[in-house]
Design a protein around this motif. Sequence first.
Motif, PDB file in Angstrom:
ATOM      1  N   SER A 151     -27.850  -8.193  -0.691  1.00 44.23           N
ATOM      2  CA  SER A 151     -29.064  -8.145   0.112  1.00 44.23           C
ATOM      3  C   SER A 151     -30.164  -7.545  -0.755  1.00 44.23           C
ATOM      4  O   SER A 151     -30.013  -6.427  -1.248  1.00 44.23           O
ATOM      5  N   VAL A 152     -31.253  -8.306  -0.940  1.00 47.93           N
ATOM      6  CA  VAL A 152     -32.319  -7.862  -1.842  1.00 47.93           C
ATOM      7  C   VAL A 152     -33.643  -7.786  -1.083  1.00 47.93           C
ATOM      8  O   VAL A 152     -34.162  -8.808  -0.634  1.00 47.93           O
ATOM      9  N   PRO A 153     -34.196  -6.574  -0.939  1.00 44.56           N
ATOM     10  CA  PRO A 153     -35.515  -6.462  -0.322  1.00 44.56           C
ATOM     11  C   PRO A 153     -36.600  -6.864  -1.322  1.00 44.56           C
ATOM     12  O   PRO A 153     -36.480  -6.597  -2.525  1.00 44.56           O
ATOM     13  N   LEU A 154     -37.625  -7.531  -0.828  1.00 44.97           N
ATOM     14  CA  LEU A 154     -38.771  -7.918  -1.661  1.00 44.97           C
ATOM     15  C   LEU A 154     -40.058  -7.447  -0.996  1.00 44.97           C
ATOM     16  O   LEU A 154     -40.267  -7.698   0.193  1.00 44.97           O
ATOM     17  N   GLU A 155     -40.887  -6.778  -1.764  1.00 46.24           N
ATOM     18  CA  GLU A 155     -42.214  -6.389  -1.301  1.00 46.24           C
ATOM     19  C   GLU A 155     -43.244  -7.033  -2.213  1.00 46.24           C
ATOM     20  O   GLU A 155     -42.907  -7.577  -3.275  1.00 46.24           O
ATOM     21  N   ARG A 156     -44.485  -6.961  -1.824  1.00 48.17           N
ATOM     22  CA  ARG A 156     -45.549  -7.572  -2.625  1.00 48.17           C
ATOM     23  C   ARG A 156     -45.553  -7.029  -4.053  1.00 48.17           C
ATOM     24  O   ARG A 156     -45.810  -7.775  -4.998  1.00 48.17           O
ATOM     25  N   SER A 157     -45.255  -5.762  -4.218  1.00 44.65           N
ATOM     26  CA  SER A 157     -45.243  -5.182  -5.568  1.00 44.65           C
ATOM     27  C   SER A 157     -44.182  -5.850  -6.446  1.00 44.65           C
ATOM     28  O   SER A 157     -44.391  -6.007  -7.653  1.00 44.65           O
ATOM     29  N   ASP A 158     -43.081  -6.277  -5.852  1.00 47.16           N
ATOM     30  CA  ASP A 158     -42.055  -6.997  -6.618  1.00 47.16           C
ATOM     31  C   ASP A 158     -42.609  -8.328  -7.113  1.00 47.16           C
ATOM     32  O   ASP A 158     -42.312  -8.759  -8.234  1.00 47.16           O
ATOM     33  N   ALA A 172     -42.688 -15.583  -2.054  1.00 47.00           N
ATOM     34  CA  ALA A 172     -42.034 -15.212  -3.313  1.00 47.00           C
ATOM     35  C   ALA A 172     -41.971 -16.423  -4.228  1.00 47.00           C
ATOM     36  O   ALA A 172     -41.938 -17.569  -3.775  1.00 47.00           O
ATOM     37  N   HIS A 173     -41.968 -16.175  -5.504  1.00 46.56           N
ATOM     38  CA  HIS A 173     -41.796 -17.233  -6.499  1.00 46.56           C
ATOM     39  C   HIS A 173     -40.432 -17.893  -6.284  1.00 46.56           C
ATOM     40  O   HIS A 173     -39.430 -17.192  -6.112  1.00 46.56           O
ATOM     41  N   GLY A 174     -40.394 -19.210  -6.322  1.00 44.72           N
ATOM     42  CA  GLY A 174     -39.121 -19.908  -6.179  1.00 44.72           C
ATOM     43  C   GLY A 174     -38.131 -19.499  -7.256  1.00 44.72           C
ATOM     44  O   GLY A 174     -36.940 -19.312  -6.978  1.00 44.72           O
ATOM     45  N   MET A 175     -38.622 -19.326  -8.467  1.00 44.37           N
ATOM     46  CA  MET A 175     -37.710 -18.952  -9.551  1.00 44.37           C
ATOM     47  C   MET A 175     -37.191 -17.523  -9.385  1.00 44.37           C
ATOM     48  O   MET A 175     -36.090 -17.218  -9.847  1.00 44.37           O
ATOM     49  N   TYR A 226     -25.777 -24.009 -13.308  1.00 43.94           N
ATOM     50  CA  TYR A 226     -26.354 -23.389 -12.129  1.00 43.94           C
ATOM     51  C   TYR A 226     -27.498 -24.253 -11.641  1.00 43.94           C
ATOM     52  O   TYR A 226     -28.322 -24.705 -12.440  1.00 43.94           O
ATOM     53  N   GLY A 227     -27.545 -24.515 -10.353  1.00 49.86           N
ATOM     54  CA  GLY A 227     -28.641 -25.314  -9.820  1.00 49.86           C
ATOM     55  C   GLY A 227     -28.872 -25.027  -8.346  1.00 49.86           C
ATOM     56  O   GLY A 227     -27.956 -24.614  -7.627  1.00 49.86           O
ATOM     57  N   VAL A 228     -30.105 -25.246  -7.914  1.00 53.64           N
ATOM     58  CA  VAL A 228     -30.486 -25.063  -6.516  1.00 53.64           C
ATOM     59  C   VAL A 228     -31.549 -26.091  -6.156  1.00 53.64           C
ATOM     60  O   VAL A 228     -32.167 -26.696  -7.032  1.00 53.64           O
ATOM     61  N   ARG A 229     -31.763 -26.264  -4.855  1.00 53.85           N
ATOM     62  CA  ARG A 229     -32.939 -26.962  -4.330  1.00 53.85           C
ATOM     63  C   ARG A 229     -33.692 -25.929  -3.503  1.00 53.85           C
ATOM     64  O   ARG A 229     -33.086 -25.168  -2.741  1.00 53.85           O
ATOM     65  N   PHE A 230     -35.000 -25.927  -3.628  1.00 55.02           N
ATOM     66  CA  PHE A 230     -35.816 -25.016  -2.843  1.00 55.02           C
ATOM     67  C   PHE A 230     -36.112 -25.691  -1.509  1.00 55.02           C
ATOM     68  O   PHE A 230     -36.747 -26.737  -1.466  1.00 55.02           O
ATOM     69  N   THR A 231     -35.632 -25.104  -0.414  1.00 53.08           N
ATOM     70  CA  THR A 231     -35.775 -25.736   0.894  1.00 53.08           C
ATOM     71  C   THR A 231     -36.816 -25.061   1.784  1.00 53.08           C
ATOM     72  O   THR A 231     -37.379 -25.706   2.656  1.00 53.08           O
ATOM     73  N   ARG A 232     -37.058 -23.777   1.573  1.00 49.71           N
ATOM     74  CA  ARG A 232     -38.012 -23.047   2.399  1.00 49.71           C
ATOM     75  C   ARG A 232     -38.451 -21.821   1.593  1.00 49.71           C
ATOM     76  O   ARG A 232     -37.629 -21.175   0.954  1.00 49.71           O
ATOM     77  N   PRO A 233     -39.727 -21.479   1.650  1.00 52.74           N
ATOM     78  CA  PRO A 233     -40.163 -20.306   0.883  1.00 52.74           C
ATOM     79  C   PRO A 233     -39.745 -18.997   1.537  1.00 52.74           C
ATOM     80  O   PRO A 233     -39.513 -18.929   2.750  1.00 52.74           O
ATOM     81  N   VAL A 234     -39.666 -17.975   0.719  1.00 50.16           N
ATOM     82  CA  VAL A 234     -39.431 -16.612   1.213  1.00 50.16           C
ATOM     83  C   VAL A 234     -40.809 -16.001   1.459  1.00 50.16           C
ATOM     84  O   VAL A 234     -41.559 -15.743   0.522  1.00 50.16           O
ATOM     85  N   VAL A 235     -41.144 -15.808   2.722  1.00 42.03           N
ATOM     86  CA  VAL A 235     -42.436 -15.238   3.104  1.00 42.03           C
ATOM     87  C   VAL A 235     -42.339 -13.723   2.965  1.00 42.03           C
ATOM     88  O   VAL A 235     -41.403 -13.101   3.481  1.00 42.03           O
ATOM     89  N   ALA A 251     -39.836  -8.629   2.841  1.00 41.54           N
ATOM     90  CA  ALA A 251     -38.808  -9.602   3.209  1.00 41.54           C
ATOM     91  C   ALA A 251     -37.477  -9.136   2.636  1.00 41.54           C
ATOM     92  O   ALA A 251     -37.428  -8.291   1.755  1.00 41.54           O
ATOM     93  N   VAL A 252     -36.423  -9.726   3.154  1.00 46.28           N
ATOM     94  CA  VAL A 252     -35.082  -9.473   2.621  1.00 46.28           C
ATOM     95  C   VAL A 252     -34.440 -10.824   2.365  1.00 46.28           C
ATOM     96  O   VAL A 252     -34.490 -11.718   3.203  1.00 46.28           O
ATOM     97  N   VAL A 253     -33.853 -10.974   1.177  1.00 45.62           N
ATOM     98  CA  VAL A 253     -33.101 -12.177   0.848  1.00 45.62           C
ATOM     99  C   VAL A 253     -31.619 -11.813   0.920  1.00 45.62           C
ATOM    100  O   VAL A 253     -31.167 -10.893   0.232  1.00 45.62           O
ATOM    101  N   GLU A 254     -30.909 -12.516   1.789  1.00 48.70           N
ATOM    102  CA  GLU A 254     -29.473 -12.291   1.996  1.00 48.70           C
ATOM    103  C   GLU A 254     -28.707 -13.388   1.261  1.00 48.70           C
ATOM    104  O   GLU A 254     -28.911 -14.570   1.536  1.00 48.70           O
ATOM    105  N   LEU A 255     -27.829 -12.985   0.354  1.00 47.52           N
ATOM    106  CA  LEU A 255     -27.111 -13.938  -0.488  1.00 47.52           C
ATOM    107  C   LEU A 255     -25.609 -13.825  -0.284  1.00 47.52           C
ATOM    108  O   LEU A 255     -25.076 -12.728  -0.116  1.00 47.52           O
ATOM    109  N   GLY A 256     -24.963 -14.961  -0.303  1.00 46.49           N
ATOM    110  CA  GLY A 256     -23.518 -15.009  -0.188  1.00 46.49           C
ATOM    111  C   GLY A 256     -22.979 -16.144  -1.032  1.00 46.49           C
ATOM    112  O   GLY A 256     -23.713 -17.048  -1.425  1.00 46.49           O
TER     113      GLY A 256
END
Length: 139
Positions: free
Chosen positions: A16-23, A54-57, A80-89, A97-102
């Motif tokens: 679980s990764v929190p993201l703020e504007r400063s990040d 957030a930046h897709g990359m 490693y590969g992904v498709r970007f389906t929705r932005p992280v606001v 925001a928080v990005v939850e990864l599994g």
Amino acid sequence: MKLSEINVGDELPPLSVPLERSDLVRYAGASGDFNPIHWNERFAKEVGLPDVIAHGMLTMALAGRLVSSWTGDPGAIVRYGVRFTRPVVVPDDGSGAVVELGGKVAKINDDGTIKVNITAKSADQGVLGGASATVRIPA
């Protein structure tokens, strides 16, 4: 961790990764991507986004961190590969925001590599599609 200890269906420890504007500002400086959709709320909304995103990359890198943390070696990732389906606001509300990864072991290939399927969500919505990594773990 050894290849013999891994089974199809094994789940990676969640991240679980929190993201703020400063990040986002720090990532922009490191990547050179200063697109205003990543830091200017007014501009982001003018172009139809709900807020700064957030930046897709960066999102992709976080998913890569999930896998490299599990392997203990970023060099173990051979594909490693992904498709970007929705932005992280990332709202400017003190929480961001928080990005939850599994991840889950999907396949152990004949060549000893392992396919890991990755999930990434923010605000209870998937943000990456078809995300997977192939890793090589020492036998």
